[in-house]
Scaffold this motif. Structure first.
Motif, PDB file in Angstrom:
ATOM      1  N   GLY A  10      56.280  34.198  73.762  1.00 14.89           N
ATOM      2  CA  GLY A  10      57.620  33.922  73.229  1.00 14.89           C
ATOM      3  C   GLY A  10      58.458  35.178  73.430  1.00 14.89           C
ATOM      4  N   SER A  13      62.015  35.504  72.319  1.00 11.93           N
ATOM      5  CA  SER A  13      62.329  35.331  70.893  1.00 11.93           C
ATOM      6  C   SER A  13      63.358  36.338  70.422  1.00 11.93           C
ATOM      7  CB  SER A  13      61.044  35.494  70.062  1.00 11.93           C
ATOM      8  OG  SER A  13      61.341  35.799  68.707  1.00 11.93           O
ATOM      9  N   PHE A  15      63.183  37.786  67.793  1.00  9.67           N
ATOM     10  CA  PHE A  15      62.449  38.812  67.054  1.00  9.67           C
ATOM     11  C   PHE A  15      61.781  39.822  67.982  1.00  9.67           C
ATOM     12  CE2 PHE A  15      63.252  37.320  62.927  1.00  9.67           C
ATOM     13  CZ  PHE A  15      63.300  35.943  62.995  1.00  9.67           C
ATOM     14  N   ASN A  40      58.076  30.308  78.483  1.00  5.91           N
ATOM     15  CA  ASN A  40      58.230  29.206  79.459  1.00  5.91           C
ATOM     16  C   ASN A  40      59.713  29.009  79.791  1.00  5.91           C
ATOM     17  OD1 ASN A  40      59.217  28.018  77.151  1.00  5.91           O
ATOM     18  ND2 ASN A  40      57.775  26.305  77.139  1.00  5.91           N
ATOM     19  N   ASP A  41      60.555  29.911  79.319  1.00 10.91           N
ATOM     20  CA  ASP A  41      61.979  29.888  79.692  1.00 10.91           C
ATOM     21  C   ASP A  41      62.289  31.243  80.336  1.00 10.91           C
ATOM     22  OD1 ASP A  41      65.094  29.023  77.972  1.00 10.91           O
ATOM     23  OD2 ASP A  41      64.745  30.212  79.790  1.00 10.91           O
ATOM     24  N   ARG A  44      65.770  32.942  79.630  1.00 10.58           N
ATOM     25  CA  ARG A  44      65.911  33.479  78.269  1.00 10.58           C
ATOM     26  C   ARG A  44      65.135  34.773  78.131  1.00 10.58           C
ATOM     27  NH1 ARG A  44      67.449  31.281  73.299  1.00 10.58           N
ATOM     28  NH2 ARG A  44      66.561  32.318  71.477  1.00 10.58           N
ATOM     29  N   HIS A  84      54.986  34.241  68.926  1.00  6.82           N
ATOM     30  CA  HIS A  84      56.097  33.726  68.114  1.00  6.82           C
ATOM     31  C   HIS A  84      56.973  32.836  68.995  1.00  6.82           C
ATOM     32  CE1 HIS A  84      58.250  37.889  68.827  1.00  6.82           C
ATOM     33  NE2 HIS A  84      58.140  37.218  69.940  1.00  6.82           N
ATOM     34  N   ARG A  86      58.865  29.053  69.743  1.00  4.29           N
ATOM     35  CA  ARG A  86      59.587  27.994  69.032  1.00  4.29           C
ATOM     36  C   ARG A  86      59.744  26.830  70.015  1.00  4.29           C
ATOM     37  NH1 ARG A  86      62.740  27.770  64.521  1.00  4.29           N
ATOM     38  NH2 ARG A  86      63.101  30.018  64.370  1.00  4.29           N
ATOM     39  N   GLU A 109      63.582  24.099  58.213  1.00  5.24           N
ATOM     40  CA  GLU A 109      62.817  24.479  59.410  1.00  5.24           C
ATOM     41  C   GLU A 109      61.332  24.169  59.269  1.00  5.24           C
ATOM     42  OE1 GLU A 109      61.994  28.597  59.771  1.00  5.24           O
ATOM     43  OE2 GLU A 109      61.969  28.579  61.971  1.00  5.24           O
ATOM     44  N   TYR A 145      52.326  33.959  64.421  1.00 10.07           N
ATOM     45  CA  TYR A 145      53.327  33.694  63.391  1.00 10.07           C
ATOM     46  C   TYR A 145      54.346  32.670  63.884  1.00 10.07           C
ATOM     47  CZ  TYR A 145      54.795  38.068  65.606  1.00 10.07           C
ATOM     48  OH  TYR A 145      55.074  39.055  66.506  1.00 10.07           O
ATOM     49  N   ASP A 170      55.724  36.309  57.148  1.00  9.50           N
ATOM     50  CA  ASP A 170      56.377  37.518  56.623  1.00  9.50           C
ATOM     51  C   ASP A 170      57.227  37.243  55.386  1.00  9.50           C
ATOM     52  OD1 ASP A 170      59.099  37.756  59.071  1.00  9.50           O
ATOM     53  OD2 ASP A 170      58.595  36.275  57.541  1.00  9.50           O
ATOM     54  N   MET A 171      57.193  36.002  54.880  1.00  7.26           N
ATOM     55  CA  MET A 171      57.995  35.735  53.682  1.00  7.26           C
ATOM     56  C   MET A 171      57.497  36.563  52.484  1.00  7.26           C
ATOM     57  SD  MET A 171      60.731  33.867  52.980  1.00  7.26           S
ATOM     58  CE  MET A 171      61.459  35.288  52.200  1.00  7.26           C
TER      59      MET A 171
END
Ligand code: NAD
Ligand SMILES: O=P(O)(O)OC[C@H]1O[C@H](O[C@H]2[C@H](O)[C@@H](O)[C@@H](O)O[C@@H]2CO)[C@H](O)[C@@H](O)[C@@H]1O
Ligand code: MN
Length: 441
Positions: A10, A13, A15, A40-41, A44, A84, A86, A109, A145, A170-171
């Motif tokens: 990711g 991301s 993050f 996979n993008d 981005r 990470h 999405r 989410e 995560y 991480d909350m």
């Protein structure tokens, strides 16, 4: 001292830059020789990679960066996979949040119908990443995560039981920093906690300082008046919606004044309040696309254009230092005490042994060793039984391609009022998730 290779799955991301800066800030404790981005993008990821290239040239020219969409390149000869991703990106998060609201149900989410839809998208993609790691670097550790962490963790437990996987959130870390600030401590690391729950569905039952003094009474007192809001501007989230979530913890804690809660419980205790204050045309996904996503990609493009990060507003994701703590615990057998999402196996003595629970663990080279939290009260047990049933039914729905089980999962969810509403939401989610969910029969 060994220098590690890290794969960030990711790489595109929002993050990633903050985590890379945090890794660079921890080179003494956790030296790195190569960072590999996998996504996979490609486009981005290229923006994040282009900026990271410049950052490394200026701050750590000895660290090699590889950005790729090729699994063999990304997952070979690596020590840790930090995942990470999405699946479906923010566009699908927007659907996850808006479709339930159309039916008068919380759109979120990772919670409720939104989290269920997200889980059905994420499971296959995360398992694919785990399989790449097992194929190309079988001795590596997968630090996951990717959300929804509760459902992904249950899927990895059930479907990849022999892989080296750690599931983390991480909350609690963000909330503990606010707790520490509320009682005048400089960091959450001055506290030792007892905690139990599912991911995004838990309670602190004990909080002590390193000398063993009980801090919970002071923190309970603060939360009962102000939630997790403190007057420390630097700790406040940049978005008002997050700060209202921290404030709402006051009303969540009222349900059990003996403990202090994870902020996510507000969606289960006050769904009517959440729906009433939601704007079905502009949800959190829109805030993130207009906020964090625009900021991160704007800053990265500026760095690429100017070929320097010297004046960049990108900052270290301090809270992400838990990732280094986790990797160091595995690499150096540090026996770090951390909250992780692990198979219960008796840690909560009166709860399903196969549930993926969030409890304090001692982490060393062989992985997490959960600390027992004993028997939990009826109130929490009842709520968790219902929620863990949702999580397990979603994984079964994925595993067997079962529409019936997914309908059951939505119907069991505490925030869906009836089987009819559950089916109406399911059919709308099914329509937009055709490219991502397994075929259901
Ligand atoms: N566990 C936690 O507490 C926690 C905290 C923060 C964020 N997260 C999660 O981290 C993830 C990233 O968040 P974000 O807001 O930066 O999302 P983002 O959309 O900005 O980035 C996700 C990246 O994953 C990529 N991706 C999607 N599917 C992929 C696949 N199959 N293989 C490889 N790459 C893939 C996307 O192209 C994108 O670049 C999300 O799952 C988010 O929920 C978890
Ligand atoms: O709505 P988002 O995308 O901003 O955040 C959703 C995520 O929220 C939590 O992560 C928070 C973290 O707890 C907080 O301390 C701060 O660092 O921001 C993070 C991301 O905004 C939650 O733990 C994640 O699972 C959610 O994806
Ligand atoms: Mn989380």
């Amino acid at each position: 001292m060994k220098q590690f290779t890290i794969t960030i799955a990711g790489g595109g991301s929002t993050f990633t830059p903050g985590i890379v800066l945090m890794l660079l800030d921890n080179q003494e404790k956790f030296p790195i020789k190569e960072i590999k981005f996998y996504d996979n993008d490609e486009a981005r990821q290229a923006t994040i990679a282009g900026a990271t290239e410049v950052i490394l040239q200026e701050k750590a020219p000895n660290i090699k960066l590889t950005a790729t969409t090729d699994p063999e390149t990304a997952f070979s000869n690596t020590d840790f996979v930090m995942a990470h991703i999405r699946t479906g990106k923010y566009a699908m998060r927007e659907q996850d949040e808006k479709i339930p609201l159309k039916h008068g149900v919380v759109g979120q989410e990772t919670c409720g119908p939104g989290g269920i839809a997200y889980g059905m998208r994420s499971i296959g993609d995360v398992l694919e990443l785990v399989d790449y790691m097992d194929k190309y670097s079988p001795d590596a550790w997968f630090l996951n995560y990717s959300n929804p962490a509760a459902i992904v963790a249950e899927a990895t437990r059930k479907l990849r039981p022999h892989s080296n996987i750690l599931n983390i959130c991480d909350m609690p870390i963000g909330i503990e920093e606010l707790m520490a600030d509320a009682i005048g401590l400089s960091s959450r690391k001055e506290m030792e906690v007892d905690y139990f729950g599912l991911n995004h569905f838990g309670w602190w039952t004990g909080i002590r300082d390193k000398a063993g003094n009980d801090l919970l009474p002071q923190i309970r007192e603060h939360v009962s008046k102000y939630g997790y809001v403190t007057d420390n501007e630097s700790l406040q989230h940049s978005d008002a919606s997050w700060n209202s979530t921290f404030a709402k913890a006051k009303d969540v804690q009222a349900l059990d004044p003996e403990t202090v809660p994870n902020t996510y419980l507000k969606y289960y205790f006050y769904p009517d309040h959440e729906v009433a204050k939601s704007d079905a045309s502009y949800t959190r996904a829109n805030e993130v696309m207009d906020g964090r996503e625009k900021f991160i990609f704007g800053e990265c493009q500026k760095i690429i254009d100017s070929q320097t990060a010297k004046d960049s507003e990108l900052h270290i994701d301090e809270h992400a230092s838990y990732i280094v703590d986790l990797a160091r615990a595995i690499a150096y057998n540090t026996k770090e005490r951390m909250l992780l999402i692990v198979e219960n196996n008796g840690a909560i003595s009166n709860f399903d042994a196969t549930a993926m629970v969030e409890v304090p663990c001692i982490v060393g080279s062989k992985g997490p060793e959960p600390l027992t939290q004993g028997e939990i009260p009826r109130f929490h047990k009842g709520l968790m039984e219902q929620q863990v049933t949702v999580e397990k039914l979603v994984v079964e729905a994925f595993e067997y391609g079962s529409y019936q089980k997914l309908w059951q999962a939505l119907t069991v969810s505490k925030i869906v009022p009836s089987a009819k509403v559950a089916k109406d939401i399911l059919d709308d989610l099914l329509e937009v998730n055709k490219p991502y969910w397994p075929e259901l029969t």
